[in-house]
Write a protein that holds these residues in place. Structure first.
Motif, PDB file in Angstrom:
ATOM      1  N   ILE A 261      42.182  88.658  90.513  1.00  0.00           N
ATOM      2  CA  ILE A 261      42.470  89.746  89.592  1.00  0.00           C
ATOM      3  C   ILE A 261      41.146  90.216  89.014  1.00  0.00           C
ATOM      4  CG2 ILE A 261      43.532  90.321  87.391  1.00  0.00           C
ATOM      5  CD1 ILE A 261      45.753  88.383  88.138  1.00  0.00           C
ATOM      6  N   GLY A 262      40.808  91.469  89.276  1.00  0.00           N
ATOM      7  CA  GLY A 262      39.532  91.998  88.812  1.00  0.00           C
ATOM      8  C   GLY A 262      39.598  92.353  87.343  1.00  0.00           C
ATOM      9  N   LEU A 263      38.749  91.725  86.544  1.00  0.00           N
ATOM     10  CA  LEU A 263      38.753  91.966  85.108  1.00  0.00           C
ATOM     11  C   LEU A 263      37.892  93.183  84.811  1.00  0.00           C
ATOM     12  CD1 LEU A 263      38.431  88.298  83.890  1.00  0.00           C
ATOM     13  CD2 LEU A 263      40.490  89.673  84.162  1.00  0.00           C
ATOM     14  N   PRO A 264      37.930  93.777  83.647  1.00  0.00           N
ATOM     15  CA  PRO A 264      38.927  93.497  82.628  1.00  0.00           C
ATOM     16  C   PRO A 264      40.265  94.194  82.919  1.00  0.00           C
ATOM     17  CG  PRO A 264      37.397  95.177  81.887  1.00  0.00           C
ATOM     18  CD  PRO A 264      36.938  94.748  83.242  1.00  0.00           C
ATOM     19  N   ASN A 265      41.312  93.507  82.617  1.00  0.00           N
ATOM     20  CA  ASN A 265      42.647  94.096  82.696  1.00  0.00           C
ATOM     21  C   ASN A 265      42.955  94.711  84.053  1.00  0.00           C
ATOM     22  OD1 ASN A 265      45.082  94.462  81.549  1.00  0.00           O
ATOM     23  ND2 ASN A 265      44.527  96.248  80.323  1.00  0.00           N
ATOM     24  N   ASP A 266      42.573  94.019  85.130  1.00  0.00           N
ATOM     25  CA  ASP A 266      42.955  94.460  86.468  1.00  0.00           C
ATOM     26  C   ASP A 266      42.283  95.769  86.892  1.00  0.00           C
ATOM     27  OD1 ASP A 266      44.279  93.513  88.616  1.00  0.00           O
ATOM     28  OD2 ASP A 266      46.271  94.206  88.055  1.00  0.00           O
ATOM     29  N   THR A 267      41.176  96.147  86.244  1.00  0.00           N
ATOM     30  CA  THR A 267      40.578  97.445  86.587  1.00  0.00           C
ATOM     31  C   THR A 267      39.496  97.339  87.651  1.00  0.00           C
ATOM     32  OG1 THR A 267      39.040  97.213  84.764  1.00  0.00           O
ATOM     33  CG2 THR A 267      40.994  98.564  84.366  1.00  0.00           C
TER      34      THR A 267
ATOM     35  N   LYS B 263      53.874  84.672  72.609  1.00  0.00           N
ATOM     36  CA  LYS B 263      53.518  85.863  71.810  1.00  0.00           C
ATOM     37  C   LYS B 263      52.655  85.450  70.620  1.00  0.00           C
ATOM     38  CE  LYS B 263      57.604  88.365  73.266  1.00  0.00           C
ATOM     39  NZ  LYS B 263      59.035  88.531  72.979  1.00  0.00           N
ATOM     40  N   GLN B 264      52.992  84.268  70.075  1.00  0.00           N
ATOM     41  CA  GLN B 264      52.160  83.767  68.980  1.00  0.00           C
ATOM     42  C   GLN B 264      50.735  83.506  69.479  1.00  0.00           C
ATOM     43  OE1 GLN B 264      53.097  79.866  67.455  1.00  0.00           O
ATOM     44  NE2 GLN B 264      52.139  80.280  65.482  1.00  0.00           N
ATOM     45  N   TYR B 265      50.641  82.975  70.701  1.00  0.00           N
ATOM     46  CA  TYR B 265      49.327  82.740  71.310  1.00  0.00           C
ATOM     47  C   TYR B 265      48.538  84.051  71.377  1.00  0.00           C
ATOM     48  CZ  TYR B 265      45.953  81.571  75.052  1.00  0.00           C
ATOM     49  OH  TYR B 265      44.825  81.391  75.812  1.00  0.00           O
ATOM     50  N   MET B 266      49.215  85.118  71.774  1.00  0.00           N
ATOM     51  CA  MET B 266      48.528  86.414  71.855  1.00  0.00           C
ATOM     52  C   MET B 266      48.057  86.867  70.471  1.00  0.00           C
ATOM     53  SD  MET B 266      51.043  88.221  74.627  1.00  0.00           S
ATOM     54  CE  MET B 266      50.060  89.620  75.144  1.00  0.00           C
ATOM     55  N   ASP B 267      48.915  86.651  69.475  1.00  0.00           N
ATOM     56  CA  ASP B 267      48.527  87.054  68.113  1.00  0.00           C
ATOM     57  C   ASP B 267      47.341  86.248  67.600  1.00  0.00           C
ATOM     58  OD1 ASP B 267      50.257  89.152  67.688  1.00  0.00           O
ATOM     59  OD2 ASP B 267      51.910  87.826  67.109  1.00  0.00           O
ATOM     60  N   VAL B 268      47.408  84.927  67.828  1.00  0.00           N
ATOM     61  CA  VAL B 268      46.303  84.068  67.393  1.00  0.00           C
ATOM     62  C   VAL B 268      45.004  84.513  68.080  1.00  0.00           C
ATOM     63  CG1 VAL B 268      45.378  81.702  67.551  1.00  0.00           C
ATOM     64  CG2 VAL B 268      47.756  82.073  66.853  1.00  0.00           C
ATOM     65  N   SER B 269      45.112  84.797  69.384  1.00  0.00           N
ATOM     66  CA  SER B 269      43.921  85.223  70.134  1.00  0.00           C
ATOM     67  C   SER B 269      43.356  86.515  69.576  1.00  0.00           C
ATOM     68  CB  SER B 269      44.274  85.426  71.610  1.00  0.00           C
ATOM     69  OG  SER B 269      44.748  84.240  72.160  1.00  0.00           O
ATOM     70  N   THR B 438      43.910  88.450  77.114  1.00  0.00           N
ATOM     71  CA  THR B 438      42.612  89.100  76.922  1.00  0.00           C
ATOM     72  C   THR B 438      42.786  90.594  76.633  1.00  0.00           C
ATOM     73  OG1 THR B 438      41.691  87.527  78.477  1.00  0.00           O
ATOM     74  CG2 THR B 438      40.341  89.423  77.952  1.00  0.00           C
ATOM     75  N   ALA B 439      43.654  91.228  77.399  1.00  0.00           N
ATOM     76  CA  ALA B 439      43.840  92.671  77.209  1.00  0.00           C
ATOM     77  C   ALA B 439      44.334  92.971  75.795  1.00  0.00           C
ATOM     78  CB  ALA B 439      44.830  93.205  78.238  1.00  0.00           C
ATOM     79  N   TYR B 440      45.261  92.141  75.309  1.00  0.00           N
ATOM     80  CA  TYR B 440      45.787  92.371  73.964  1.00  0.00           C
ATOM     81  C   TYR B 440      44.745  92.001  72.911  1.00  0.00           C
ATOM     82  CZ  TYR B 440      48.713  91.961  69.815  1.00  0.00           C
ATOM     83  OH  TYR B 440      49.224  92.093  68.560  1.00  0.00           O
ATOM     84  N   LEU B 447      50.605  95.292  72.466  1.00  0.00           N
ATOM     85  CA  LEU B 447      51.418  94.126  72.824  1.00  0.00           C
ATOM     86  C   LEU B 447      52.432  94.458  73.916  1.00  0.00           C
ATOM     87  CD1 LEU B 447      52.009  91.143  72.173  1.00  0.00           C
ATOM     88  CD2 LEU B 447      53.748  91.936  70.582  1.00  0.00           C
ATOM     89  N   ASP B 448      53.169  95.561  73.721  1.00  0.00           N
ATOM     90  CA  ASP B 448      54.218  95.898  74.685  1.00  0.00           C
ATOM     91  C   ASP B 448      53.652  96.179  76.069  1.00  0.00           C
ATOM     92  OD1 ASP B 448      56.124  95.512  72.816  1.00  0.00           O
ATOM     93  OD2 ASP B 448      56.292  97.632  72.237  1.00  0.00           O
ATOM     94  N   THR B 449      52.548  96.925  76.100  1.00  0.00           N
ATOM     95  CA  THR B 449      51.929  97.237  77.394  1.00  0.00           C
ATOM     96  C   THR B 449      51.427  95.966  78.066  1.00  0.00           C
ATOM     97  OG1 THR B 449      51.160  99.217  76.292  1.00  0.00           O
ATOM     98  CG2 THR B 449      50.323  98.827  78.509  1.00  0.00           C
ATOM     99  N   SER B 450      50.769  95.105  77.281  1.00  0.00           N
ATOM    100  CA  SER B 450      50.240  93.867  77.864  1.00  0.00           C
ATOM    101  C   SER B 450      51.371  93.044  78.460  1.00  0.00           C
ATOM    102  CB  SER B 450      49.530  93.027  76.810  1.00  0.00           C
ATOM    103  OG  SER B 450      48.562  93.778  76.150  1.00  0.00           O
ATOM    104  N   LEU B 451      52.481  92.940  77.703  1.00  0.00           N
ATOM    105  CA  LEU B 451      53.593  92.133  78.195  1.00  0.00           C
ATOM    106  C   LEU B 451      54.237  92.777  79.414  1.00  0.00           C
ATOM    107  CD1 LEU B 451      55.266  90.918  74.887  1.00  0.00           C
ATOM    108  CD2 LEU B 451      53.956  89.583  76.542  1.00  0.00           C
ATOM    109  N   ALA B 452      54.363  94.103  79.395  1.00  0.00           N
ATOM    110  CA  ALA B 452      54.947  94.799  80.545  1.00  0.00           C
ATOM    111  C   ALA B 452      54.067  94.617  81.775  1.00  0.00           C
ATOM    112  CB  ALA B 452      55.130  96.280  80.225  1.00  0.00           C
TER     113      ALA B 452
END
Lengths: 325, 468
Positions: A261-267, B263-269, B438-440, B447-452
């Protein structure tokens, strides 16, 4: 009778040997290239599902293609996303690469500049290509990662913030990968263009000189038009290679755990990384991606050929008009 | 038309290199055939390590064991000779796949071919994917090898869960290591920035995620960014994946589920990232490793790293020797661990049963394993004995104030729930979910996009798992 005999012997024996000589290539080509290519088309119509080591294979028509193009319900157009990534990486590297290659080639073939040690320059520009891409990729990562020498130095000079990290930026990652490609391959392009330029008849330059053309005019009106076939070759091979881009992005800034998976965020995930990610678990979808990639490569190449040929025709047409007038 | 065909053939030549890119044979052809200008058709995958085979797999009665490193060789050479006959031992062939990255690929290929000389009789399995094999038909129920519930009575519950197919209740894989997780605190830095080196006080300061976030912020501010509590939020992934979850990654309908803990992990991060209170490293990266040895003044350093017995013994550096305080932290969890299982076409069930028994069940043999390699073994009685009599480990690592390592980890397996384990866990936890975190965290998606995106990527890798 006497006349016919020697003729027949002559023609038969020569063509036989000719076929014999080219046969090894065609046999190897059909066995190891054409056959796998055709079977890829075949595999792309099957759905492979492996769960807890149990694999089921079912004919699914065009479903794999619909899935990767995001046309099926609940599926994402990963193919298009990754195609976009791949094209971004390729374009960012190709444009500067071909410009620099043209410039260096023009300098090295310019008779009036009388550069010394041209051979040494040719060797030098080709040097980066000798190192394996994997090593270069890892080297750049080590240099540019958050606590690598480059970022640490910039940080200690106060030029970047304490938390800045190139690896979290889509554009920094893309530009770095493109730069590596550019740096590795401009030498190759330069050599090809030099070969092309040396094939141009020197009398054309002499004629241009007599007409009082400047270097710039000679480059744009003599060199470039006559260099078209070589430029086309560089462009097409670069496009094919670029679409299959794999090793540098696969090793430069990828997610841990080997998921390609190419980072960041698959880009920075390229199409070939996607194929490699799928090929062992989902052969059908990997085959579908390969087939689409093949079709796209074909289309791009055809467009290039068409554009250059039309241009040629127009040039001739234009000339004819001028003569007529 | 002729030109068109020539073009198609030429393209086919270069492109079809892709079709064969699965095997390494094609990759060298790719490199040489396409001298293209921008990038060669470089389909060369990273080199797959060679297998190292000890013994003769084609001999009569050869008993093949597969692993990915030499951990098991120590047991084979130093412990099992006391329990198996010389004849039995001489039949054992050990195949070292040379690394965990390609282990599953190699073993999956060979499992499909029982006539192969190298077909495993016993194979070693890592916690992250053991369920993939446990839920397949390729492993034998240990009861068929003569191992009873009583034999397994001393094992830690979570390890039994990891080796058991929850649907049928049959246990197929047994673990010889237990790997309860902890936080390792660097005493000199803790004294300076947290004001104490007392394990109980440190635990009190770090027993919830809110406290971890607050302490991280405080340390960062006090040190001017030179010292941080944690190296990166990535370090926390096993704590959440292997300890905090209350739901598996997918439900009985194969719909992908993201547990509230994740989800808590994402928030903590995100909080840690926003406060700039970690160095945002990834586990096992070079920058991550370098942070273990920073002095906190001229070079960056971290106060806490996640750990577990094997990590404490073997992965901490000299900087941490006599300088480490072990605490539980906010959550109990497990990290790593190796089990072994007999395959369904195993050539000698009796020998397989013996090897499993003397590697994972027998108390005395497991005390021997601890003496041989220092493993924190998966046997409560053996651990009690080791705690009372001292470990024979060759590791010279000691904790701050001689805190007992075995004594500390002794009760840390309690309360770990491994019944949520699935065969896909490793890829999801180590590869796919970190992308979403990482993205979030760095704000590139909400959050919603990252999870989707995460769910889509899981579905993309495992097409039988559905996005709701």
């Amino acid at each position: 009778m006497n006349k016919e005999k020697p003729q027949r012997i002559k023609s038969v024996s020569y063509s036989k040997y000719g076929l014999l000589f080219i046969a090894p290539f065609f046999i190897a080509y059909i066995l190891f290239s054409l056959w796998p290519l055709l079977s890829t088309f075949y595999y792309s119509f099957f759905e492979y599902v492996t769960r807890n080591l149990k694999t089921t294979v079912e004919f699914c028509g065009l479903q794999n293609y619909k899935n990767i193009l995001g046309l099926a319900d609940g599926e994402r157009a990963y193919f298009l996303t990754y195609l976009g990534n791949t094209l971004r990486l390729w374009i960012l590297n190709f444009i500067p690469q071909v410009l620099l290659a043209l410039l260096i080639a023009a300098w090295l073939t310019d008779n009036r500049a009388r550069l010394r040690a041209k051979g040494a320059y040719k060797v030098l520009v080709y040097m980066p290509n000798i190192i394996t891409a994997a090593s270069i990729s890892l080297l750049f990562y080590a240099l540019l990662c958050k606590f690598g020498p480059v970022m640490s130095t910039l940080r200690s000079w106060g030029l970047v913030g304490s938390s800045s990290d190139l690896m979290t930026s889509k554009w920094a990652t893309s530009l770095t990968i493109s730069f590596i490609l550019f740096w590795m391959w401009y030498g190759n392009s330069t050599l090809l263009l030099i070969a092309g330029m040396m094939g141009i008849n020197p009398s054309l330059y002499e004629a241009a000189d007599i007409d009082g053309a400047t270097s710039r005019q000679k480059f744009f009106h003599v060199t470039l038009p006559l260099l078209k076939p070589v430029l086309l070759y560089v462009l097409v091979t670069s496009a094919i290679g670029g679409l299959q881009l794999y090793d540098i992005p696969a090793l430069y800034n990828t997610g841990a755990g080997g998921g390609l998976i190419g980072l960041p965020n698959d880009t920075s995930t390229t199409i070939t990384m996607y194929i490699m990610r799928l090929h062992s678990s989902d052969t059908g979808r990997a085959a579908a991606v390969s087939v689409l990639l093949f079709i796209i490569t074909l289309i791009i190449s055809l467009i290039f050929f068409r554009v250059f040929r039309e241009d040629d025709g127009r040039g001739r047409h234009h000339k004819g008009k001028k003569v007529g007038a | 038309m002729k030109k068109f065909f020539a073009l198609i053939l030429a393209l086919a030549m270069t492109t079809c290199l892709l079709a064969g890119c699965g095997n390494s044979g094609a990759s060298s052809a790719a490199a040489s055939a396409s001298g293209s200008a921008a990038a060669s058709a470089s389909t060369s995958a990273p080199a797959i390590p060679e297998n190292t085979i000890t013994g003769d797999p084609s001999a009569d009665g050869a008993f093949v064991i597969w692993g990915w490193n030499t951990d098991f060789v120590t047991i084979l050479e130093q412990v099992l000779p006391n329990y198996l006959s010389a004849d039995e031992l001489s039949r054992v062939v050990f195949v070292n796949a040379g690394g965990s990255d390609y282990y599953q690929d190699k073993i999956d290929e060979i499992l499909a071919d029982p006539s192969n000389d190298l077909y495993p009789d016993i194979m070693l399995l890592e916690v992250g994917y053991v369920q993939k094999y446990v839920q397949s038909d390729y492993l034998q129920d240990v009861s068929a090898l003569g191992i009873t519930k009583d034999d397994m009575a001393n094992m830690y519950d979570y390890n039994v869960q990891l080796g058991t197919d929850t649907a049928s209740g049959t246990t197929k894989a047994l673990f010889w290591q237990a790997t309860p997780g902890c936080l390792q605190i660097r005493a000199d830095l803790a004294e300076k920035y947290l004001g104490t080196t007392d394990a109980a006080k440190l635990q009190g300061m770090l027993d919830s995620w809110d406290k971890v976030v607050a302490v991280s912020k405080q340390v960062n501010e006090a040190s001017g960014g030179k010292v941080k509590l944690l190296s990166g939020y990535d370090d926390l992934k096993y704590i959440f994946c292997n300890g905090a979850r209350t739901q598996a990654w997918y439900d009985e309908n194969d719909t992908i589920v993201v547990d509230d803990a994740m989800k808590q992990y994402m928030d903590v991060s995100k909080q840690l990232y926003t406060d700039d209170s970690t160095f945002n490293t990834n586990q096992w990266g070079t920058d991550w490793a370098a942070l273990k040895d920073g002095d906190g003044e001229s070079t960056e350093a971290c106060i806490a790293f996640c750990g577990c017995p094997w990590y404490t013994y073997w992965c901490l550096t000299d900087t941490w020797s006599a300088n480490t305080v072990l605490i539980q932290g906010p959550q109990s969890f497990f990290w790593g661990g190796t089990g072994l299982a007999a395959t369904s076409d195993c050539s000698d069930s009796e020998l397989a049963g013996k090897i499993l028994r003397y590697t994972a069940c027998d108390t005395q043999a497991m005390i021997d394993i601890n003496s041989a390699n220092g493993d924190f073994v998966n046997n409560k009685a053996a651990i009690d004995y080791i705690d009372a009599n001292g470990s024979g480990t060759t590791s010279t690592f000691t904790c701050y104030n001689d805190q007992s390592i075995v004594g500390f980890f002794k009760d840390k397996c309690e309360g770990i729930n491994a019944s949520l384990a699935k065969g896909e866990d490793q890829k999801i936890c180590e590869v796919l979910f970190p992308v979403a975190v990482t993205a979030y965290a760095n704000g590139s998606s909400d959050l919603d996009t990252s999870l989707a995106n995460f769910k889509a990527s899981v579905h993309d890798m495992y097409s039988y798992l559905k996005v709701d």
